[in-house]
Design a protein around this motif. Sequence first.
Motif, PDB file in Angstrom:
ATOM      1  N   UNK A 119       0.890  -1.396   0.115  1.00  0.00           N
ATOM      2  CA  UNK A 119      -0.021  -0.005   0.088  1.00  0.00           C
ATOM      3  C   UNK A 119       0.918   1.420   0.131  1.00  0.00           C
ATOM      4  N   UNK A 120       0.550   2.205  -0.769  1.00  0.00           N
ATOM      5  CA  UNK A 120       1.339   3.362  -0.662  1.00  0.00           C
ATOM      6  C   UNK A 120       0.912   4.438  -0.032  1.00  0.00           C
ATOM      7  N   UNK A 121       2.136   4.776   0.800  1.00  0.00           N
ATOM      8  CA  UNK A 121       1.906   6.174   1.562  1.00  0.00           C
ATOM      9  C   UNK A 121       2.821   7.210   0.802  1.00  0.00           C
ATOM     10  N   UNK A 122       2.782   8.487   1.609  1.00  0.00           N
ATOM     11  CA  UNK A 122       3.259   9.830   1.077  1.00  0.00           C
ATOM     12  C   UNK A 122       3.774  10.349   2.230  1.00  0.00           C
ATOM     13  N   UNK A 123       4.807  10.135   2.577  1.00  0.00           N
ATOM     14  CA  UNK A 123       5.809  10.656   3.591  1.00  0.00           C
ATOM     15  C   UNK A 123       7.003  11.054   3.116  1.00  0.00           C
ATOM     16  N   UNK A 124       7.766  10.149   2.610  1.00  0.00           N
ATOM     17  CA  UNK A 124       9.173  10.459   2.142  1.00  0.00           C
ATOM     18  C   UNK A 124       9.387  10.749   0.863  1.00  0.00           C
ATOM     19  N   UNK A 125      10.483  11.000   0.054  1.00  0.00           N
ATOM     20  CA  UNK A 125      10.573  11.340  -1.099  1.00  0.00           C
ATOM     21  C   UNK A 125      10.669  10.123  -1.976  1.00  0.00           C
ATOM     22  N   UNK A 127       8.784   7.610  -1.077  1.00  0.00           N
ATOM     23  CA  UNK A 127       7.523   7.408  -1.411  1.00  0.00           C
ATOM     24  C   UNK A 127       6.856   7.890  -2.377  1.00  0.00           C
ATOM     25  N   UNK A 128       7.056   9.291  -2.828  1.00  0.00           N
ATOM     26  CA  UNK A 128       6.616  10.107  -3.796  1.00  0.00           C
ATOM     27  C   UNK A 128       6.942   9.385  -5.069  1.00  0.00           C
ATOM     28  N   UNK A 129       8.245   9.271  -5.241  1.00  0.00           N
ATOM     29  CA  UNK A 129       8.803   8.824  -6.297  1.00  0.00           C
ATOM     30  C   UNK A 129       8.093   7.432  -6.718  1.00  0.00           C
ATOM     31  N   UNK A 130       8.168   6.503  -5.927  1.00  0.00           N
ATOM     32  CA  UNK A 130       7.372   5.227  -6.221  1.00  0.00           C
ATOM     33  C   UNK A 130       5.944   5.360  -6.565  1.00  0.00           C
ATOM     34  N   UNK A 131       5.383   6.215  -5.896  1.00  0.00           N
ATOM     35  CA  UNK A 131       3.885   6.425  -6.260  1.00  0.00           C
ATOM     36  C   UNK A 131       3.943   7.158  -7.510  1.00  0.00           C
ATOM     37  N   UNK A 132       4.621   8.107  -7.827  1.00  0.00           N
ATOM     38  CA  UNK A 132       4.609   8.639  -9.417  1.00  0.00           C
ATOM     39  C   UNK A 132       4.746   7.561 -10.317  1.00  0.00           C
ATOM     40  N   UNK A 133       5.790   6.723 -10.308  1.00  0.00           N
ATOM     41  CA  UNK A 133       6.032   5.730 -11.138  1.00  0.00           C
ATOM     42  C   UNK A 133       4.830   4.810 -11.384  1.00  0.00           C
TER      43      UNK A 133
END
Length: 383
Positions: A119-125, A127-133
């Motif tokens: 499951x994606x979270x958005x706390x670290x850079x 996290x953001x790069x994984x979610x963006x991809x």
Amino acid sequence: MSGDTPRRVVIVGGGLAGHTAAVTLRAAGYDGGITLLTAEPHPPYDRPPLSKELLAGTVDDTTLPTDLADLDVDLRLRCRALRLRPDAVESTGGAHRHDAVILATGSSPIGLAGASRAVHELRTVEDARRLRAALREADSVAVVGAGWVGNEVATRAAALNLKVTVVDAAPTPLARALPAALGEHLVPWFAAQGIDLRLRTLVDGVDERGVRLTDGGRVDADIVVTGIGARPDTGWLLGSGVPLSPDGAVEADATLRAGPGPVYAAGDIVRWPSRLFGARIRVEHWDHAAASARTAARNLLGHAEPYDPVPYFWSDQLGHRLQYVGHHHGADRLVLRGDPAGEDPWTALWFHGERLRAALAVDDPRGARDARRRIAEPDTRSR
């Protein structure tokens, strides 16, 4: 440097607050040792762009511009604090002796129970790069939590023409921040962006197909993102003498001093007494992280400045810019200026008697500026 000035300062936390504290100490002329501990593998970086510009792909690096090495700050990466002692901070990288400490460890996201897949979270850079991809490869996304970050993620996913479903147990969006009478005005925004909003909906768990709901239904999705809140990252302070509230916040005084010895706190973790709002408050946003760190650093050097700002926060989501200033209580009187159902800017104002306490400005930057100025004005009625 006077005899009362600490010779060794350890700053625990490598976010904006910790970075700002180090920069402020040097700007104030402090020439003693500064050690900055961060659990992350990166130098301090800015977090708000993670759910905005970085997720959108317009930036890839949000590292804060000041080079700490140039300021003779000993930056320790991948160094998680484990225990605070009167003379040292114990960490995964060893013990770091100190004469004074600034606590700035921020918050950790609340996880989603019952997940049998990533499951994606958005706390670290990261996290953001994984979610963006992942968003670039997906057709559908389920966002659990209609809060600030969840709505920003949903907005970005909708802009990529993904099938987006937002699920929240509350009756209205942004329920932790806004009363239901105000949050209900945001509901049509989701449909306008092509987002399926499901309120009063409880999640049972996450599996390979998507999100299971407690009523037996489900939301099938390629990606699941959670944004159900965060808690202060302060478990390592248990038993240290630093006062912690039940929610994990550090209970500081008006100068942001917390507990025995020269220990100060800044950023997400700190709760302090506000004379301006007549309450102890905690804020989790960028403006406060920087401002509280500056105050904590100066007070560590002996200034004894009270910390009592007008909190400020902004978010671009669902086709609108929201700016919140101040701090409201449930008993404050809510007044709407403008028509939330229309196309023009509007503002919600909270009053305590005749005094303005807080404002939410929607697509109205000038209204936010004016409200912030009015809230900061001293109350002279009792003089």
